[in-house]
Design a protein around this motif. Sequence first.
Motif, PDB file in Angstrom:
ATOM      1  N   SER A  84       0.807  -1.217   0.000  1.00 28.56           N
ATOM      2  CA  SER A  84       0.000   0.000   0.000  1.00 28.56           C
ATOM      3  C   SER A  84       0.846   1.276   0.000  1.00 28.56           C
ATOM      4  O   SER A  84       0.361   2.331  -0.401  1.00 28.56           O
ATOM      5  N   PHE A  85       2.074   1.212   0.487  1.00 34.14           N
ATOM      6  CA  PHE A  85       2.951   2.388   0.529  1.00 34.14           C
ATOM      7  C   PHE A  85       4.394   1.920   0.470  1.00 34.14           C
ATOM      8  O   PHE A  85       4.686   0.726   0.613  1.00 34.14           O
ATOM      9  N   SER A  86       5.319   2.861   0.258  1.00 35.81           N
ATOM     10  CA  SER A  86       6.729   2.471   0.154  1.00 35.81           C
ATOM     11  C   SER A  86       7.641   3.638   0.513  1.00 35.81           C
ATOM     12  O   SER A  86       7.220   4.799   0.561  1.00 35.81           O
ATOM     13  N   TYR A  87       8.892   3.291   0.753  1.00 35.93           N
ATOM     14  CA  TYR A  87       9.948   4.272   1.032  1.00 35.93           C
ATOM     15  C   TYR A  87      11.263   3.683   0.542  1.00 35.93           C
ATOM     16  O   TYR A  87      11.475   2.465   0.625  1.00 35.93           O
ATOM     17  N   CYS A  88      12.152   4.526   0.016  1.00 32.05           N
ATOM     18  CA  CYS A  88      13.448   4.051  -0.465  1.00 32.05           C
ATOM     19  C   CYS A  88      14.540   5.034  -0.063  1.00 32.05           C
ATOM     20  O   CYS A  88      14.357   6.251  -0.159  1.00 32.05           O
ATOM     21  N   VAL A 117       8.472  -1.718   1.736  1.00 32.43           N
ATOM     22  CA  VAL A 117       7.119  -1.811   1.185  1.00 32.43           C
ATOM     23  C   VAL A 117       6.170  -2.237   2.295  1.00 32.43           C
ATOM     24  O   VAL A 117       6.411  -3.244   2.970  1.00 32.43           O
ATOM     25  N   GLY A 118       5.102  -1.468   2.507  1.00 28.41           N
ATOM     26  CA  GLY A 118       4.196  -1.748   3.618  1.00 28.41           C
ATOM     27  C   GLY A 118       2.753  -1.875   3.193  1.00 28.41           C
ATOM     28  O   GLY A 118       2.371  -1.514   2.074  1.00 28.41           O
ATOM     29  N   GLU A 119       1.935  -2.356   4.122  1.00 27.31           N
ATOM     30  CA  GLU A 119       0.516  -2.586   3.852  1.00 27.31           C
ATOM     31  C   GLU A 119      -0.357  -1.871   4.872  1.00 27.31           C
ATOM     32  O   GLU A 119       0.091  -1.507   5.962  1.00 27.31           O
ATOM     33  N   PHE A 120      -1.632  -1.698   4.508  1.00 28.36           N
ATOM     34  CA  PHE A 120      -2.592  -0.950   5.308  1.00 28.36           C
ATOM     35  C   PHE A 120      -3.627  -1.907   5.905  1.00 28.36           C
ATOM     36  O   PHE A 120      -4.261  -2.682   5.191  1.00 28.36           O
ATOM     37  N   HIS A 121      -3.793  -1.825   7.220  1.00 26.87           N
ATOM     38  CA  HIS A 121      -4.793  -2.637   7.926  1.00 26.87           C
ATOM     39  C   HIS A 121      -5.610  -1.724   8.821  1.00 26.87           C
ATOM     40  O   HIS A 121      -5.050  -0.944   9.598  1.00 26.87           O
ATOM     41  N   ASP A 122      -6.948  -1.797   8.711  1.00 23.64           N
ATOM     42  CA  ASP A 122      -7.781  -0.971   9.590  1.00 23.64           C
ATOM     43  C   ASP A 122      -8.696  -1.805  10.474  1.00 23.64           C
ATOM     44  O   ASP A 122      -9.463  -1.267  11.276  1.00 23.64           O
ATOM     45  N   GLY A 123      -8.645  -3.121  10.303  1.00 26.32           N
ATOM     46  CA  GLY A 123      -9.487  -3.986  11.116  1.00 26.32           C
ATOM     47  C   GLY A 123     -10.920  -4.077  10.665  1.00 26.32           C
ATOM     48  O   GLY A 123     -11.735  -4.751  11.293  1.00 26.32           O
ATOM     49  N   GLY A 124     -11.269  -3.388   9.563  1.00 22.53           N
ATOM     50  CA  GLY A 124     -12.636  -3.406   9.070  1.00 22.53           C
ATOM     51  C   GLY A 124     -12.685  -3.681   7.582  1.00 22.53           C
ATOM     52  O   GLY A 124     -12.706  -4.828   7.136  1.00 22.53           O
TER      53      GLY A 124
END
Length: 314
Positions: free
Chosen positions: A159-163, A170-177
Motif C-alpha cells: 500500500s505504501f513504500s519508502y526508499c 514496502v508496507g501494507e494498510f490494515h484498519d481492522g474493518g
Amino acid sequence: MKKVFKIIGKSVCIFFISLISLVGLVWGGLNIGKFIIYSEYYSIESNLCKNPGLNDGFVCQGITVADAQDKIIVSGYMKDKSASRLYVTDKDNNSYYVSLQRNSKKFTGHAGGVSCSKTNVYIASGDKVYTIPLTTLLNAKNKDVIDIGEGTPVNNQASFSYCDDNYLYVGEFHDGGAYITEHPYQTNDGMFYAIVSKYDVNDITKPIKIYSIRNKVQGICFTPDGKVILSTSYGLADSHYYVYNEADAVNSNLTLDGAPVYYLNNCIRDVKGPAMAEGLDYYQDKIITLTESACDKYIFGKFFFANKIVLLDL
C-alpha cells in the motif's frame, strides 16, 4: 400587494445574506480553530509547493523526491477510474503528469505508494512493486503514457513504500474493518496485523527484514539519524505522525519468508494532524508529506487550504 411582495423580497434577501454570513463565520472559525486543535502539527509544518492534480480528479497517495534532480513525484489513482498517474513537480510548481499502463492496457490500480532510488521509481500497488527507470519519468512530457510492466510480487499488500537508495521498504494498510491484512504479531502495544518488508534495491524478490506495524499506516520514512516515522489516517479521523527510534525495534525471534521479524517499540512522539495524511519521504532534513482531503473525490480539504505539499520538522 406590491408592498407585500417588497417586504417578502426584502425578507428573503436578508435571510440569504444572514445565511451566507453565518456560513462564512463558521468557515472562518473552523479555519482558525484548526490551529488550536492541531497546534503541535502547525508548529512544525511549513508549506513547500502546491499539491498537483487536486482539481483534475486525481486522488494523491504516495510521495517521493528525486534528490539529485530536486523533483517531487506524487502517485495516485483517478476518481473516474481512468488510468492512474504520476505527477512530477518542484518547489516552483512546475508540474506535469504521466498516465500509467500495464502491458499496453491502462493501469487503474491504487498506486498507493511511490519511492525512488538514484536510478529507479518504485510504485507499490496490490501486492506488487512496479519498477520504471527514473530517467524515463523525468524525461517524459506532460500526458505521456508509461508502461509499468508485470511488476514484482512482494509478501504484503503493498500500500505504501519508502526508499533510501540502498533499501526499499514496502508496507501494507490494515484498519481492522474494510481493509484486512493477515500478518498477526504480538507487540508491547497489542496485536498488530500489518507489516513493512525491507528489500535490497538490487533484489526485491526476497525480504531481508520485516517490521510489524500498527493499524492504518499510510506512509513510512527512515531518517539518517535513526528515526522511523509512520503516518496514519483513515476517513475523517485525525491523522497521526508517530516517531520511533529504529534502534528500539524489538526482535520477535520469528521469521517470515526467511527474514527476521521486528516490531517498532517505545513511540517517542505522537503528533496529531488534519485528516487524510498520506505518504512520507525525507527531504531537506525534514519529512515531506501531503493529504488527499482537498482532491475532487473528498473536496472538504479545499475549504481548509489543505492543498499544499508540506514539510514537517520531526
